[in-house]
Design an enzyme around this catalytic site. Sequence first.
Site, short mmCIF file in Angstrom:
data_model
loop_
_atom_site.label_atom_id
_atom_site.label_comp_id
_atom_site.label_asym_id
_atom_site.label_seq_id
_atom_site.Cartn_x
_atom_site.Cartn_y
_atom_site.Cartn_z
N HIS A 141 0.81 -1.22 0.00
CA HIS A 141 0.00 0.00 0.00
C HIS A 141 0.85 1.27 0.00
CE1 HIS A 141 -3.69 -2.21 1.82
NE2 HIS A 141 -3.53 -2.44 0.54
N CYS A 171 6.14 -0.98 -21.68
CA CYS A 171 5.13 -0.26 -20.90
C CYS A 171 5.06 -0.74 -19.46
CB CYS A 171 3.75 -0.39 -21.55
SG CYS A 171 3.10 -2.07 -21.58
#
Length: 577
Positions: A198, A506
């Site tokens: 997180h 990417c």
Amino acid sequence: MVEEKIIFKGISAYPGVVYGQVYKWKPHKKKREARTGLSPAETRAELELFKASLKKTELELSSFIQVCSHDPNQKELTEILESQIVFLNDPIFRARVVERMQLSFESANLALETAVSSLYEEFQSIEDPYFRERADHLLDIGKRLEKNLSASEPADPNQNLPLSYILVAKEITPSEMITLDKTRIIGIATDYGGKTGHMAIIARNFGIPTIVGLKNITSHVDDDDYVLLDSVKGEINRFPKFDDIKLYGVQSEFKTPLPTEDTLKQLLTKDGHPFLLKVNIDSLEEVALAAEKGADGIGLVRTEILFIQHKDQKPTEEEQFQIYKQILLRMESKPVNFRVWDIGADKMENGYEESNPFLGNRGIRYLLRHPHFFKEQIRALLRASEYGTMSVMLPMITTLAEILQTKVLWNQCIEELKEQGLEINKSIPFGIMVETPACALNLPFIGKHIDFYSVGTNDLLQYLLAVERNNHTVNDLYNPWQVVFLLLLKNIAEVAKSQKRPVSICGEIGSDPMFTSVLIGLGYRDLSCALPLLKKVRSKVKECSTWKSKLLAEQVIDLAAEERYTEIESLVNQTIG
């Protein structure tokens, strides 16, 4: 007496170097006494208190989501908060707490703490990574519920804080981070956390230099201490010397700069070779930022975003068309590369229970098994193609058959639109994501069937090394400096060049300035990065000479063959040009 500098090492979650004042985060503490042996009347009162806390917590989370939804940089944080509301309303979770109050006669806060702890341990032991990754949500929910069991309102967390500080904490939960004024935070350092946790998501969202996994930094610094946080190296310098700090100030991209004449020029390497630097986007709102920051285009549109916007039902063809059209119009003539739905594994749920979703029904596999759903997206893309420079790519390709089957559906959609009076005359480049070893090794045989390649390095690395990228137990093995990974990237670039097919990256390493020169040396001239890192990667490209980068890549491969990873990072950080 002059203190000797002390270095604490952790994991870089967002790059930057800052020198500043420490503020140690002081989380909300329990205000209610944990009690057992309650009477029936007391138990009923505690049950009502728990219900009120549930309602208040859901309202708070909904309010946070509403605030975050207006900021495209907080998309991942919004997703975390949305999943927390799902947990909050989970009947098993609620039943655990109520059961302890009714059968063990515990107060609401004690029952909550016990239930959350028990569920957390159960989630940690589940093999399915989807649930393991989300175990931390329970701890955050538990803290917020516990706070809301108290009648008193907590003080404003920004009260009496320095105007500029480095936030130091054991850990920071998403809902705690939202309450803080991010414009004051110049850096973050935490005891706990990993590169995919997180705190890493929060750091990326807000563009704040962050180091996680420092283990015990909270025990070694105090409020008002001054430290040097170098999240490029993943180090905290406890007693930096003047020579250490004189070159550094705040290097955060929290505030989005306006485009300058320099950002509007064609990007060139130091020795004059053209270079394309695009961005990855998750939502329509991010398109304006991509244009403002002077991106050469959008290298990856994650179309799964529509699932989040349409929770109750899948988006219609018309709804998809309108969004694709707006993205193309906002980017004007710049290229926009749409990845079709990438469903399953750690992305969007596919509605199936799978023992190993990373090797299951995901990406193109799911789409080909649901052709009606897939064709709605294809028709929407075809209709939108008239409004800009579009290309389309397929995720999770492993076989030629998957490409050929998709082309059949593609041509069917063109004919269906023709019957409706819409002619698709524009040629749309059709490419694939190279994100499995099977696909990477199959390029010599499938190249003639596609127009371009885009390398998804996150999945490619995890499948190549057989290391789940979100598993904190083995995240030390998820290492992009592994020699087999570097050689595979080099081979992909060489095959693409021999086939005269454009190739780009990417994945995450495209956003990491530490890798830029090495990727140039391996043969890449097209990267797509995260929006907050566009400026840093652009600057790095300008510093790189292609011939020096090639020499650097060769040196890195030699060191990687001997697993001398510390030396690789030192070499890359020291190399300029």
